[in-house]
Scaffold this motif. Structure first.
Motif, PDB file in Angstrom:
ATOM      1  N   ALA A  96       0.738  -1.232  -0.090  1.00 13.87           N
ATOM      2  CA  ALA A  96      -0.078   0.339   0.092  1.00 13.87           C
ATOM      3  C   ALA A  96       0.830   0.839  -0.134  1.00 13.87           C
ATOM      4  O   ALA A  96       0.317   2.390  -0.622  1.00 13.87           O
ATOM      5  N   LEU A  97       2.047   1.595   0.512  1.00 16.31           N
ATOM      6  CA  LEU A  97       3.385   2.287   0.436  1.00 16.31           C
ATOM      7  C   LEU A  97       3.779   2.239  -0.301  1.00 16.31           C
ATOM      8  O   LEU A  97       4.124   3.598  -0.604  1.00 16.31           O
ATOM      9  N   GLY A  98       3.771   1.842  -1.055  1.00 17.45           N
ATOM     10  CA  GLY A  98       4.995   1.460  -2.629  1.00 17.45           C
ATOM     11  C   GLY A  98       5.911   0.969  -1.785  1.00 17.45           C
ATOM     12  O   GLY A  98       6.770   1.041  -1.237  1.00 17.45           O
ATOM     13  N   LEU A  99       5.935  -0.066  -2.892  1.00 18.67           N
ATOM     14  CA  LEU A  99       7.999  -0.956  -2.629  1.00 18.67           C
ATOM     15  C   LEU A  99       9.296  -0.203  -3.754  1.00 18.67           C
ATOM     16  O   LEU A  99      10.204  -0.492  -3.111  1.00 18.67           O
ATOM     17  N   GLN A 100       8.729   1.380  -4.373  1.00 21.22           N
ATOM     18  CA  GLN A 100       9.241   2.087  -4.948  1.00 21.22           C
ATOM     19  C   GLN A 100       9.953   3.362  -3.978  1.00 21.22           C
ATOM     20  O   GLN A 100       9.185   3.498  -3.413  1.00 21.22           O
ATOM     21  N   ARG A 101      11.451   3.515  -3.821  1.00 20.48           N
ATOM     22  CA  ARG A 101      11.655   5.020  -3.410  1.00 20.48           C
ATOM     23  C   ARG A 101      11.468   6.098  -4.115  1.00 20.48           C
ATOM     24  O   ARG A 101      10.983   5.749  -5.261  1.00 20.48           O
ATOM     25  N   ARG A 102      11.055   6.521  -3.252  1.00 21.63           N
ATOM     26  CA  ARG A 102      10.310   7.821  -3.613  1.00 21.63           C
ATOM     27  C   ARG A 102      11.797   9.207  -3.500  1.00 21.63           C
ATOM     28  O   ARG A 102      12.407   9.354  -2.969  1.00 21.63           O
ATOM     29  N   PRO A 103      12.120   9.714  -4.897  1.00 23.20           N
ATOM     30  CA  PRO A 103      12.873  10.800  -4.327  1.00 23.20           C
ATOM     31  C   PRO A 103      12.689  12.144  -3.231  1.00 23.20           C
ATOM     32  O   PRO A 103      11.683  12.352  -3.529  1.00 23.20           O
ATOM     33  N   ARG A 104      13.812  12.447  -3.215  1.00 29.19           N
ATOM     34  CA  ARG A 104      13.458  13.648  -1.656  1.00 29.19           C
ATOM     35  C   ARG A 104      13.560  14.713  -2.988  1.00 29.19           C
ATOM     36  O   ARG A 104      14.122  14.956  -3.528  1.00 29.19           O
ATOM     37  N   ASP A 105      12.632  15.875  -2.508  1.00 31.94           N
ATOM     38  CA  ASP A 105      12.822  17.355  -2.933  1.00 31.94           C
ATOM     39  C   ASP A 105      13.771  17.906  -2.756  1.00 31.94           C
ATOM     40  O   ASP A 105      14.103  18.282  -0.836  1.00 31.94           O
ATOM     41  N   VAL A 106      14.472  18.188  -3.392  1.00 32.35           N
ATOM     42  CA  VAL A 106      15.964  18.929  -2.725  1.00 32.35           C
ATOM     43  C   VAL A 106      15.950  20.537  -3.490  1.00 32.35           C
ATOM     44  O   VAL A 106      17.241  21.159  -3.336  1.00 32.35           O
ATOM     45  N   THR A 107      15.295  20.683  -4.097  1.00 34.63           N
ATOM     46  CA  THR A 107      14.964  22.094  -4.195  1.00 34.63           C
ATOM     47  C   THR A 107      14.765  23.548  -3.249  1.00 34.63           C
ATOM     48  O   THR A 107      13.991  22.805  -2.605  1.00 34.63           O
ATOM     49  N   PRO A 108      16.182  24.180  -3.336  1.00 33.50           N
ATOM     50  CA  PRO A 108      15.902  25.149  -2.414  1.00 33.50           C
ATOM     51  C   PRO A 108      14.518  26.176  -2.336  1.00 33.50           C
ATOM     52  O   PRO A 108      14.203  26.455  -2.848  1.00 33.50           O
ATOM     53  N   ASP A 109      14.400  26.301  -1.021  1.00 37.94           N
ATOM     54  CA  ASP A 109      13.405  27.534  -0.889  1.00 37.94           C
ATOM     55  C   ASP A 109      14.281  28.747  -2.477  1.00 37.94           C
ATOM     56  O   ASP A 109      15.517  29.249  -1.388  1.00 37.94           O
ATOM     57  N   LEU A 110      13.417  29.408  -2.602  1.00 33.36           N
ATOM     58  CA  LEU A 110      13.635  30.648  -3.468  1.00 33.36           C
ATOM     59  C   LEU A 110      14.155  31.857  -2.300  1.00 33.36           C
ATOM     60  O   LEU A 110      15.198  32.142  -2.636  1.00 33.36           O
ATOM     61  N   THR A 111      13.539  32.004  -1.066  1.00 36.79           N
ATOM     62  CA  THR A 111      13.880  33.201  -0.687  1.00 36.79           C
ATOM     63  C   THR A 111      16.465  32.703   0.094  1.00 36.79           C
ATOM     64  O   THR A 111      16.983  33.380   0.802  1.00 36.79           O
ATOM     65  N   ASP A 112      15.938  31.086   0.681  1.00 37.33           N
ATOM     66  CA  ASP A 112      16.612  30.826   1.420  1.00 37.33           C
ATOM     67  C   ASP A 112      18.109  30.778  -0.306  1.00 37.33           C
ATOM     68  O   ASP A 112      19.618  31.315   0.074  1.00 37.33           O
ATOM     69  N   TYR A 113      17.990  30.678  -1.506  1.00 40.87           N
ATOM     70  CA  TYR A 113      18.877  30.815  -2.404  1.00 40.87           C
ATOM     71  C   TYR A 113      19.222  31.938  -3.142  1.00 40.87           C
ATOM     72  O   TYR A 113      19.959  32.093  -3.106  1.00 40.87           O
ATOM     73  N   VAL A 114      18.185  32.878  -2.629  1.00 37.74           N
ATOM     74  CA  VAL A 114      18.977  34.420  -2.803  1.00 37.74           C
ATOM     75  C   VAL A 114      19.690  34.951  -1.721  1.00 37.74           C
ATOM     76  O   VAL A 114      20.383  35.843  -1.999  1.00 37.74           O
ATOM     77  N   ALA A 115      19.293  34.623  -0.626  1.00 36.84           N
ATOM     78  CA  ALA A 115      19.663  35.122   0.924  1.00 36.84           C
ATOM     79  C   ALA A 115      21.330  34.566   0.068  1.00 36.84           C
ATOM     80  O   ALA A 115      22.302  34.398   0.224  1.00 36.84           O
ATOM     81  N   GLN A 116      21.543  33.406  -0.690  1.00 42.29           N
ATOM     82  CA  GLN A 116      22.637  32.552  -0.120  1.00 42.29           C
ATOM     83  C   GLN A 116      23.548  33.159  -1.858  1.00 42.29           C
ATOM     84  O   GLN A 116      24.675  33.165  -1.423  1.00 42.29           O
ATOM     85  N   ALA A 117      22.786  33.286  -2.049  1.00 38.53           N
ATOM     86  CA  ALA A 117      23.143  33.585  -3.666  1.00 38.53           C
ATOM     87  C   ALA A 117      23.789  35.320  -3.740  1.00 38.53           C
ATOM     88  O   ALA A 117      24.976  35.488  -3.814  1.00 38.53           O
ATOM     89  N   ALA A 118      22.357  35.679  -2.260  1.00 39.38           N
ATOM     90  CA  ALA A 118      23.741  37.359  -2.090  1.00 39.38           C
ATOM     91  C   ALA A 118      24.385  37.533  -1.731  1.00 39.38           C
ATOM     92  O   ALA A 118      25.638  38.394  -1.569  1.00 39.38           O
ATOM     93  N   GLY A 119      24.735  35.892  -0.545  1.00 37.44           N
ATOM     94  CA  GLY A 119      25.742  36.533   0.090  1.00 37.44           C
ATOM     95  C   GLY A 119      27.416  35.558  -0.003  1.00 37.44           C
ATOM     96  O   GLY A 119      28.292  35.470  -0.026  1.00 37.44           O
TER      97      GLY A 119
END
Length: 119
Positions: A96-119
């Motif tokens: 019922a849960l599924g026997l295959q692995r699901r990918p993790r969402d590694v997309t960064p939060d836009l605010t965090d990305y902009v802050a990191q790119a600016a710093g």
């Protein structure tokens, strides 16, 4: 199989895994399987409440199956009907849960990305 004791008087207090101190091998095995299943499903934060409930049921059932297997392998007697019932239940829960692995969402939060790119 043992039955659950009923309280003599007063309110019924329902227990959960978080009520256990977690030092038994069964509790450790169940918690480890919960963590592994959550990881395989993309992380605990991505699971619905229903999926989380199924993960816990599958892990606890797995700990019970493992106990029966260890009992048999060490030469002890065990209930074959209980073993097959639990093994089939675990299979249904995992399916019922599924026997295959699901990918993790590694997309960064836009605010965090902009802050990191600016710093």
């Amino acid at each position: 199989m043992p039955t659950l004791p009923l309280p003599d008087k007063g309110k019924v207090r329902l227990l959960s895994l978080s009520d256990l101190d977690g030092r038994t091998n069964a509790a450790k095995a169940a918690r480890a399987l919960i963590a592994d299943l959550e990881s395989d499903l993309g992380g605990a934060d991505r699971l619905s409440a229903a999926e989380r409930a199924l993960v816990v049921r599958a892990a606890v059932t797995g700990a019970m199956v493992e106990h029966l297997e260890a009992t048999w392998l060490s030469g002890g007697e065990y209930d074959v009907a209980a073993y097959t019932t639990l093994a089939k239940l675990q299979l249904r829960l995992l399916t019922a849960l599924g026997l295959q692995r699901r990918p993790r969402d590694v997309t960064p939060d836009l605010t965090d990305y902009v802050a990191q790119a600016a710093g």
